[in-house]
Scaffold this active site. Structure first.
Site, PDB file in Angstrom:
ATOM      1  N   TYR A  25      71.482  54.246  32.040  1.00 23.72           N
ATOM      2  CA  TYR A  25      72.345  53.929  30.886  1.00 23.72           C
ATOM      3  C   TYR A  25      71.497  53.791  29.619  1.00 23.72           C
ATOM      4  O   TYR A  25      71.747  54.439  28.600  1.00 23.72           O
ATOM      5  CB  TYR A  25      73.120  52.634  31.145  1.00 23.72           C
ATOM      6  N   SER A  69      72.229  50.421  21.980  1.00 24.73           N
ATOM      7  CA  SER A  69      72.232  49.162  22.725  1.00 24.73           C
ATOM      8  C   SER A  69      70.855  48.504  22.709  1.00 24.73           C
ATOM      9  O   SER A  69      69.819  49.189  22.716  1.00 24.73           O
ATOM     10  CB  SER A  69      72.643  49.495  24.162  1.00 24.73           C
ATOM     11  N   LYS A  85      71.060  56.187  26.124  1.00 31.66           N
ATOM     12  CA  LYS A  85      71.249  55.684  24.751  1.00 31.66           C
ATOM     13  C   LYS A  85      70.040  56.076  23.907  1.00 31.66           C
ATOM     14  O   LYS A  85      70.173  56.541  22.775  1.00 31.66           O
ATOM     15  CB  LYS A  85      71.434  54.162  24.756  1.00 31.66           C
TER      16      LYS A  85
HETATM   17  N1  LIG Z   1      80.255  46.203  25.605  1.00 31.23           N
HETATM   18  C1  LIG Z   1      78.949  46.029  25.485  1.00 31.23           C
HETATM   19  O1  LIG Z   1      78.396  45.028  25.954  1.00 31.23           O
HETATM   20  C2  LIG Z   1      78.094  47.047  24.759  1.00 31.23           C
HETATM   21  C3  LIG Z   1      76.777  46.709  24.408  1.00 31.23           C
HETATM   22  C4  LIG Z   1      75.995  47.656  23.739  1.00 31.23           C
HETATM   23  C5  LIG Z   1      76.517  48.914  23.444  1.00 31.23           C
HETATM   24  N2  LIG Z   1      77.799  49.208  23.811  1.00 31.23           N
HETATM   25  C6  LIG Z   1      78.320  50.559  23.494  1.00 31.23           C
HETATM   26  O2  LIG Z   1      79.490  50.412  22.709  1.00 31.23           O
HETATM   27  C7  LIG Z   1      80.383  51.495  22.964  1.00 31.23           C
HETATM   28  C8  LIG Z   1      81.768  50.959  23.277  1.00 31.23           C
HETATM   29  O3  LIG Z   1      81.693  50.143  24.449  1.00 31.23           O
HETATM   30  P1  LIG Z   1      82.936  49.307  25.004  1.00 31.23           P
HETATM   31  O4  LIG Z   1      82.400  48.067  25.598  1.00 31.23           O
HETATM   32  O5  LIG Z   1      83.987  49.220  23.975  1.00 31.23           O
HETATM   33  O6  LIG Z   1      83.395  50.247  26.222  1.00 31.23           O
HETATM   34  P2  LIG Z   1      84.862  50.716  26.645  1.00 31.23           P
HETATM   35  O7  LIG Z   1      84.746  51.311  28.022  1.00 31.23           O
HETATM   36  O8  LIG Z   1      85.848  49.643  26.428  1.00 31.23           O
HETATM   37  O9  LIG Z   1      85.147  51.901  25.607  1.00 31.23           O
HETATM   38  C9  LIG Z   1      84.605  53.178  25.738  1.00 31.23           C
HETATM   39  C10 LIG Z   1      85.712  54.173  25.473  1.00 31.23           C
HETATM   40  O10 LIG Z   1      85.190  55.503  25.515  1.00 31.23           O
HETATM   41  C11 LIG Z   1      86.141  56.345  26.154  1.00 31.23           C
HETATM   42  N3  LIG Z   1      85.423  57.517  26.667  1.00 31.23           N
HETATM   43  C12 LIG Z   1      84.425  57.515  27.585  1.00 31.23           C
HETATM   44  N4  LIG Z   1      83.969  58.767  27.759  1.00 31.23           N
HETATM   45  C13 LIG Z   1      84.679  59.581  26.935  1.00 31.23           C
HETATM   46  C14 LIG Z   1      84.643  60.963  26.637  1.00 31.23           C
HETATM   47  N5  LIG Z   1      83.772  61.793  27.246  1.00 31.23           N
HETATM   48  N6  LIG Z   1      85.500  61.464  25.703  1.00 31.23           N
HETATM   49  C15 LIG Z   1      86.397  60.634  25.080  1.00 31.23           C
HETATM   50  N7  LIG Z   1      86.461  59.312  25.322  1.00 31.23           N
HETATM   51  C16 LIG Z   1      85.620  58.786  26.239  1.00 31.23           C
HETATM   52  C17 LIG Z   1      86.756  55.461  27.231  1.00 31.23           C
HETATM   53  O11 LIG Z   1      88.031  55.911  27.673  1.00 31.23           O
HETATM   54  C18 LIG Z   1      86.822  54.113  26.526  1.00 31.23           C
HETATM   55  O12 LIG Z   1      88.064  53.916  25.867  1.00 31.23           O
HETATM   56  C19 LIG Z   1      79.748  52.304  24.088  1.00 31.23           C
HETATM   57  O13 LIG Z   1      79.043  53.387  23.521  1.00 31.23           O
HETATM   58  C20 LIG Z   1      78.784  51.333  24.717  1.00 31.23           C
HETATM   59  O14 LIG Z   1      77.715  51.976  25.359  1.00 31.23           O
HETATM   60  C21 LIG Z   1      78.603  48.314  24.445  1.00 31.23           C
END
Ligand SMILES: NC(=O)c1ccc[n+]([C@@H]2O[C@H](COP(=O)([O-])OP(=O)(O)OC[C@H]3O[C@@H](n4cnc5c(N)ncnc54)[C@H](O)[C@@H]3O)[C@@H](O)[C@H]2O)c1
Length: 334
Positions: free
Chosen positions: A141, A117, A145
């Site tokens: 958070y 991130s 990361k």
């Molecule tokens: N959305 C954003 O703005 C953003 C920005 C930068 C980075 N990210 C990163 O991108 C990735 C996806 O984010 P997102 O927005 O799609 O989130 P999201 O919550 O929609 O998806 C995350 C998924 O991970 C699953 N999960 C969580 N812990 C788990 C575990 N221990 N075992 C198995 N499954 C598990 C959840 O059920 C969920 O479906 C994450 O790593 C997040 O940190 C997101």
């Protein structure tokens, strides 16, 4: 190619799974459904479980020995919650990722693409950050990361593991067919709040923080259409070994943004244009911990991935508005 996608029932994971399919690849989803939606894994190879469940990982690889690489997206994603629940964030992101990476190496599946991130960066004067810019992760958070990035770097140096770390900027919008998008019931990010105001679910939109050192005093971000972000993953999967060869390293970090910084006021203006009506807007002081922001230098993504974002902010806003109208039906929300 077959690609293991942890967190593939989530917002970005399900969109990436679709982009992989459209490029002729097969995603294999591993998700606990702690936050994601079962609807988003419909008609896909899906294992419900935890990323740290080594027996499950062994079964997945036994059943899919042709998995080429893993995209590790599974995570908790709420920054303020990470301040309140540091144990859960460090355990799930750092400890569980360690189990996952170690097992993948043991199983002979050493290629890992990791969702990091832009929140790991320190604020810089002109807000444009490149991969070597100073870091200053300011929440649990963001620190988890950064720690996971360091784990990958150290494991790549010592084991067969190879890593491409994608630092996402601010994903917005939905899958072009509106089959997946933001699923949290009340999105806290700025575009989600704008969509809710447009739908009459909020009386007005609040700009928090108007005295930041940006061109108009409001926070600056690099909003990337989630479909563009998904395509960056396809490029990274397809070129995995070439990317590492071209940088001459066992692991590498790549910014994934548009390369354009947009302030909150500019976003509100673009939103009103696409929406076609003015919204009631109020200004308020910044919330504790609000970052001024950053935008990506995307030269490395262009050079080593051969990828650039191609959709506009207007495309992303229109997509978010369309998803906002449809998502209750798709997700079965009241
Ligand atoms: N959305 C954003 O703005 C953003 C920005 C930068 C980075 N990210 C990163 O991108 C990735 C996806 O984010 P997102 O927005 O799609 O989130 P999201 O919550 O929609 O998806 C995350 C998924 O991970 C699953 N999960 C969580 N812990 C788990 C575990 N221990 N075992 C198995 N499954 C598990 C959840 O059920 C969920 O479906 C994450 O790593 C997040 O940190 C997101």
């Amino acid at each position: 190619m077959k690609v293991l996608v942890t967190g593939g029932a989530g917002y970005i994971g399900s969109t990436t799974a679709k982009a992989l399919e459209q490029a002729g690849h097969t995603p294999v989803i591993l998700d606990s459904l702690a936050y994601g939606s079962r609807v988003f894994v419909k008609n896909r190879i899906f294992y419900e479980g935890d990323i740290a469940d080594r027996a499950l990982l062994r079964r997945i690889v036994e059943e899919h020995p042709d998995i080429y690489c893993t995209i590790h997206m599974a995570a908790r994603t709420v920054v303020p919650e990470s301040v309140e629940k540091p144990f859960e964030y460090y355990r799930d992101h750092v400890c569980k990722s360690l189990e996952l990476f170690d097992e993948l190496v043991l199983l002979g599946k050493p290629r890992v693409l990791f969702s990091s991130s832009a929140s790991v960066y320190a604020m810089v004067k002109d807000f444009e950050v490149e991969e070597g810019s100073p870091l200053d992760p300011r929440s649990p958070y963001a620190r988890t990361k950064r720690m996971t990035e360091m784990v990958l770097e150290d494991m790549a140096a010592a084991t067969a593991l190879r890593a491409i770390i994608l630092r996402y900027f601010n994903p917005i919008g939905a899958d072009p067919d509106l089959e997946s998008g933001v699923h949290v019931r009340e999105p806290s990010h700025v575009l989600g709040q704008l969509v809710m105001a447009a739908q009459g679910l909020k009386d007005l939109f609040t700009i928090t923080g108007t005295e930041h050192p940006t061109r108009d005093g409001t926070g600056i971000r690099d909003y990337i259409h989630v479909w563009d972000l998904a395509q960056a993953h396809v490029a990274a999967v397809e070129r995995f070994d070439d990317v590492l060869a071209s940088v001459g390293a066992l692991s590498t970090v790549i910014n994934v943004g548009t390369g354009d910084g947009i302030t909150v006021r500019e976003l509100v203006e673009a939103f009103q244009k696409v929406y076609g009506k003015p919204l009631a807007v109020r200004e308020a002081p910044p919330r504790p911990g609000d970052a001024v922001g950053a935008f990506a230098n995307v030269d490395k993504a262009r050079d080593v991935l051969g990828w650039r974002a191609s959709l506009t902010i207007e495309d992303a806003i229109a997509s978010a508005l369309a998803w906002g109208r449809k998502r209750n039906d798709v997700l079965g929300y009241e």
